[in-house]
Design a protein around this motif. Structure first.
Motif, PDB file in Angstrom:
ATOM      1  N   PHE A  95      11.656   0.908  -3.330  1.00  0.00           N
ATOM      2  CA  PHE A  95      10.645   2.229  -3.873  1.00  0.00           C
ATOM      3  C   PHE A  95       9.823   2.554  -5.206  1.00  0.00           C
ATOM      4  N   PRO A  96       8.693   3.023  -5.142  1.00  0.00           N
ATOM      5  CA  PRO A  96       8.348   3.793  -6.698  1.00  0.00           C
ATOM      6  C   PRO A  96       9.548   5.135  -6.456  1.00  0.00           C
ATOM      7  N   ALA A  97       9.948   5.859  -8.219  1.00  0.00           N
ATOM      8  CA  ALA A  97      10.760   6.742  -8.072  1.00  0.00           C
ATOM      9  C   ALA A  97       9.880   7.934  -7.576  1.00  0.00           C
ATOM     10  N   PHE A  98      10.178   8.666  -6.843  1.00  0.00           N
ATOM     11  CA  PHE A  98       9.641   9.427  -5.832  1.00  0.00           C
ATOM     12  C   PHE A  98       9.978  10.987  -6.774  1.00  0.00           C
ATOM     13  N   LYS A  99       9.054  11.704  -7.071  1.00  0.00           N
ATOM     14  CA  LYS A  99       9.876  13.399  -7.910  1.00  0.00           C
ATOM     15  C   LYS A  99       9.982  14.620  -6.740  1.00  0.00           C
ATOM     16  N   GLY A 100       9.665  13.709  -5.176  1.00  0.00           N
ATOM     17  CA  GLY A 100      10.293  14.764  -4.589  1.00  0.00           C
ATOM     18  C   GLY A 100      11.577  14.996  -4.536  1.00  0.00           C
ATOM     19  N   ARG A 101      11.830  15.202  -3.284  1.00  0.00           N
ATOM     20  CA  ARG A 101      14.076  15.140  -2.806  1.00  0.00           C
ATOM     21  C   ARG A 101      14.129  14.229  -2.164  1.00  0.00           C
ATOM     22  N   GLU A 102      13.140  13.238  -1.679  1.00  0.00           N
ATOM     23  CA  GLU A 102      14.204  11.941  -1.377  1.00  0.00           C
ATOM     24  C   GLU A 102      13.064  11.639   0.197  1.00  0.00           C
ATOM     25  N   ALA A 139       0.579  -1.200  -0.155  1.00  0.00           N
ATOM     26  CA  ALA A 139       0.184  -0.190  -0.202  1.00  0.00           C
ATOM     27  C   ALA A 139       0.536   1.578   0.288  1.00  0.00           C
ATOM     28  N   LEU A 140       1.707   0.984   0.895  1.00  0.00           N
ATOM     29  CA  LEU A 140       2.636   2.242   0.886  1.00  0.00           C
ATOM     30  C   LEU A 140       3.602   2.758  -0.489  1.00  0.00           C
ATOM     31  N   ASN A 141       3.871   1.660  -1.615  1.00  0.00           N
ATOM     32  CA  ASN A 141       4.215   1.585  -3.183  1.00  0.00           C
ATOM     33  C   ASN A 141       3.039   2.727  -3.908  1.00  0.00           C
ATOM     34  N   LEU A 142       2.461   1.803  -3.371  1.00  0.00           N
ATOM     35  CA  LEU A 142       1.046   2.396  -3.650  1.00  0.00           C
ATOM     36  C   LEU A 142       0.351   4.410  -3.884  1.00  0.00           C
ATOM     37  N   LEU A 143       0.892   4.514  -2.763  1.00  0.00           N
ATOM     38  CA  LEU A 143       0.271   5.956  -1.913  1.00  0.00           C
ATOM     39  C   LEU A 143       1.454   6.241  -2.835  1.00  0.00           C
ATOM     40  N   ILE A 144       2.554   6.013  -2.616  1.00  0.00           N
ATOM     41  CA  ILE A 144       3.754   7.058  -3.401  1.00  0.00           C
ATOM     42  C   ILE A 144       3.594   7.508  -4.542  1.00  0.00           C
ATOM     43  N   GLU A 145       3.279   6.310  -5.583  1.00  0.00           N
ATOM     44  CA  GLU A 145       3.136   6.566  -6.649  1.00  0.00           C
ATOM     45  C   GLU A 145       1.295   8.091  -7.210  1.00  0.00           C
ATOM     46  N   LYS A 146       0.763   7.669  -5.595  1.00  0.00           N
ATOM     47  CA  LYS A 146      -0.494   8.845  -6.037  1.00  0.00           C
ATOM     48  C   LYS A 146      -0.011  10.276  -5.842  1.00  0.00           C
ATOM     49  N   ILE A 147       0.584  10.286  -4.407  1.00  0.00           N
ATOM     50  CA  ILE A 147       1.384  11.553  -3.777  1.00  0.00           C
ATOM     51  C   ILE A 147       2.550  12.159  -5.271  1.00  0.00           C
ATOM     52  N   ASN A 148       2.759  11.171  -5.829  1.00  0.00           N
ATOM     53  CA  ASN A 148       2.959  11.808  -7.513  1.00  0.00           C
ATOM     54  C   ASN A 148       2.554  12.652  -8.190  1.00  0.00           C
ATOM     55  N   GLU A 149       1.093  11.686  -8.449  1.00  0.00           N
ATOM     56  CA  GLU A 149       0.458  11.950  -9.595  1.00  0.00           C
ATOM     57  C   GLU A 149      -0.528  13.398  -8.993  1.00  0.00           C
ATOM     58  N   ASP A 150      -1.415  13.335  -7.198  1.00  0.00           N
ATOM     59  CA  ASP A 150      -1.752  13.773  -6.953  1.00  0.00           C
ATOM     60  C   ASP A 150      -1.659  15.001  -6.112  1.00  0.00           C
ATOM     61  N   VAL A 151      -0.602  15.395  -5.708  1.00  0.00           N
ATOM     62  CA  VAL A 151       0.561  16.278  -5.177  1.00  0.00           C
ATOM     63  C   VAL A 151       0.341  17.821  -5.802  1.00  0.00           C
ATOM     64  N   ASP A 152       0.606  18.895  -5.270  1.00  0.00           N
ATOM     65  CA  ASP A 152       0.731  20.086  -6.031  1.00  0.00           C
ATOM     66  C   ASP A 152       2.731  19.797  -6.703  1.00  0.00           C
ATOM     67  N   PHE A 153       2.713  20.223  -7.679  1.00  0.00           N
ATOM     68  CA  PHE A 153       4.576  20.260  -8.368  1.00  0.00           C
ATOM     69  C   PHE A 153       4.607  20.993  -7.365  1.00  0.00           C
ATOM     70  N   GLN A 154       4.251  22.402  -6.936  1.00  0.00           N
ATOM     71  CA  GLN A 154       5.009  23.089  -6.421  1.00  0.00           C
ATOM     72  C   GLN A 154       5.561  22.279  -4.593  1.00  0.00           C
ATOM     73  N   ILE A 155       4.536  21.843  -4.187  1.00  0.00           N
ATOM     74  CA  ILE A 155       4.778  21.724  -2.798  1.00  0.00           C
ATOM     75  C   ILE A 155       5.259  20.203  -3.106  1.00  0.00           C
ATOM     76  N   LEU A 156       5.402  19.000  -4.207  1.00  0.00           N
ATOM     77  CA  LEU A 156       6.210  17.949  -4.463  1.00  0.00           C
ATOM     78  C   LEU A 156       7.284  18.197  -4.120  1.00  0.00           C
ATOM     79  N   GLU A 157       7.852  18.934  -5.525  1.00  0.00           N
ATOM     80  CA  GLU A 157       9.299  18.780  -5.018  1.00  0.00           C
ATOM     81  C   GLU A 157       9.968  19.280  -4.213  1.00  0.00           C
ATOM     82  N   ASN A 158       9.781  20.354  -3.062  1.00  0.00           N
ATOM     83  CA  ASN A 158      10.360  20.823  -1.753  1.00  0.00           C
ATOM     84  C   ASN A 158       9.565  19.647  -1.188  1.00  0.00           C
ATOM     85  N   THR A 159       9.212  18.617  -1.222  1.00  0.00           N
ATOM     86  CA  THR A 159       8.890  17.090   0.179  1.00  0.00           C
ATOM     87  C   THR A 159       9.887  16.821   0.564  1.00  0.00           C
ATOM     88  N   THR A 160       9.700  15.969   1.714  1.00  0.00           N
ATOM     89  CA  THR A 160      11.240  15.039   1.941  1.00  0.00           C
ATOM     90  C   THR A 160       9.979  13.783   2.144  1.00  0.00           C
TER      91      THR A 160
END
Length: 315
Positions: A54-61, A17-38
């Motif tokens: 883990f799936p590739a995360f579009k935020g910091r780390e 479920a966590l891996n699927l959640l990371i993918e949804k975070i990548n898709e649903d969170v605003d990019f300006q927030i996501l790119e500065n998110t750990t």
């Protein structure tokens, strides 16, 4: 510079479920927030290790904070918050579950409300739930009992945003070790909420059953045990007054000769025994609370290190 966000996600054996959640975070969170998110995953000493990356995360780390032993959801949140307060400077801290029932898209709502209320903790208030009827019915009962015993209204869970200026206050609230939302209510740290709909679990089976719900409710009520004890004492005194009134009525009926033989003495003695028992139990509870308040409490910001085994980073 844009605000640095940290999303704290406690999990126990919920890697799929966590891996699927990371993918949804990548898709649903605003990019300006996501790119500065750990992402900070608090692994509550899972008995099953990750079998897929883990799936590739579009935020910091992504960071994984592993605990020495299983402590439960609420304590894992307290440790995650304390670790961030000590080691990871961030302007906004999000707390959410790993199962996906906290919709990642609602992070945008929390962030938007935080811009209007920058000094408050922002909770996601449930407007619509997806659990079965039985669970929802008992959840309504839990909220009613909570309000009756504490005088407070609780309409939210763990999903929330904590501003940086409130984080240091929060991690020194001993009550969040037992119940995170209850601890915030008890601490009088200002908070607000936004309406959200609870999403469906992404994978696996929910660990929240009837027993878990009862334990969760009791832990929330226990955070305000001092208020609860006083309310129970007041209720006991009111019931004692009612018992005294009934005893007076029984004596009056017996005096004028309308009481059934043996009935008055039996009922009267029963009421006296119940009155004394309820009063003594309530009084004992109040003294226990006073003793508890005189003891040194567990402070998450000070004692969290005893439970942290290691921290791993993933780019």
């Amino acid at each position: 510079m844009p605000d640095h966000f940290v999303i704290i996600i406690p999990q126990f054996n919920d890697w799929e479920a966590l891996n699927l959640l990371i993918e949804k975070i990548n898709e649903d969170v605003d990019f300006q927030i996501l790119e500065n998110t750990t992402l900070l995953i608090v692994d509550d000493c899972s008995s099953r290790y990750r079998t897929t990356p883990f799936p590739a995360f579009k935020g910091r780390e992504i960071r994984v904070l592993r605990l020495y032993r299983n402590l439960g959801h609420q304590k894992a949140i307290a440790i995650g918050l304390s670790w961030v307060a000590q080691n990871l400077p961030a302007e906004k801290i999000i707390v959410m579950d790993a199962d996906g029932e906290d919709a990642p898209g609602d992070i945008n709502k929390l962030a938007a409300r935080s811009l209007k209320e920058p000094d408050k903790i922002i909770f996601a208030e449930r407007n619509k739930r997806t659990e079965n009827f039985m669970f929802r019915a008992f959840y309504v009962i839990y909220k009613m009992v909570f309000q009756l015993l504490t005088g407070k209204v609780i309409t939210f869970g763990n999903f929330s945003l904590v501003p940086q200026q409130r984080l240091q206050n929060l991690v020194r609230v001993s009550e969040i070790w037992n119940n995170y939302p209850g601890g915030i209510i008890k601490s009088r740290i200002p908070y607000d909420s936004v309406l959200t709909n609870r999403a469906k679990r992404l994978a696996g089976e929910s660990k929240m059953n009837f027993v878990s719900l009862v334990l969760h409710g009791l832990s929330a009520i226990s955070v305000m045990v001092d208020t609860t004890a006083v309310r129970i004492l007041i209720f006991s005194m009111l019931m004692s007054a009612v018992s005294v009134a009934f005893i007076c009525i029984i004596l009056f009926l017996k005096f004028i000769g309308n009481a059934t033989p043996g009935w008055a003495s039996t009922l009267g003695s029963t009421l006296v025994i119940l009155m004394l028992q309820s009063f003594m139990i309530s009084l004992f509870l109040v003294f226990m609370v006073l003793q508890y308040r005189s003891q040194q409490h567990f402070i998450p910001a000070v004692h969290y290190r005893d439970f942290v085994e290691k921290v791993e980073s993933f780019s």
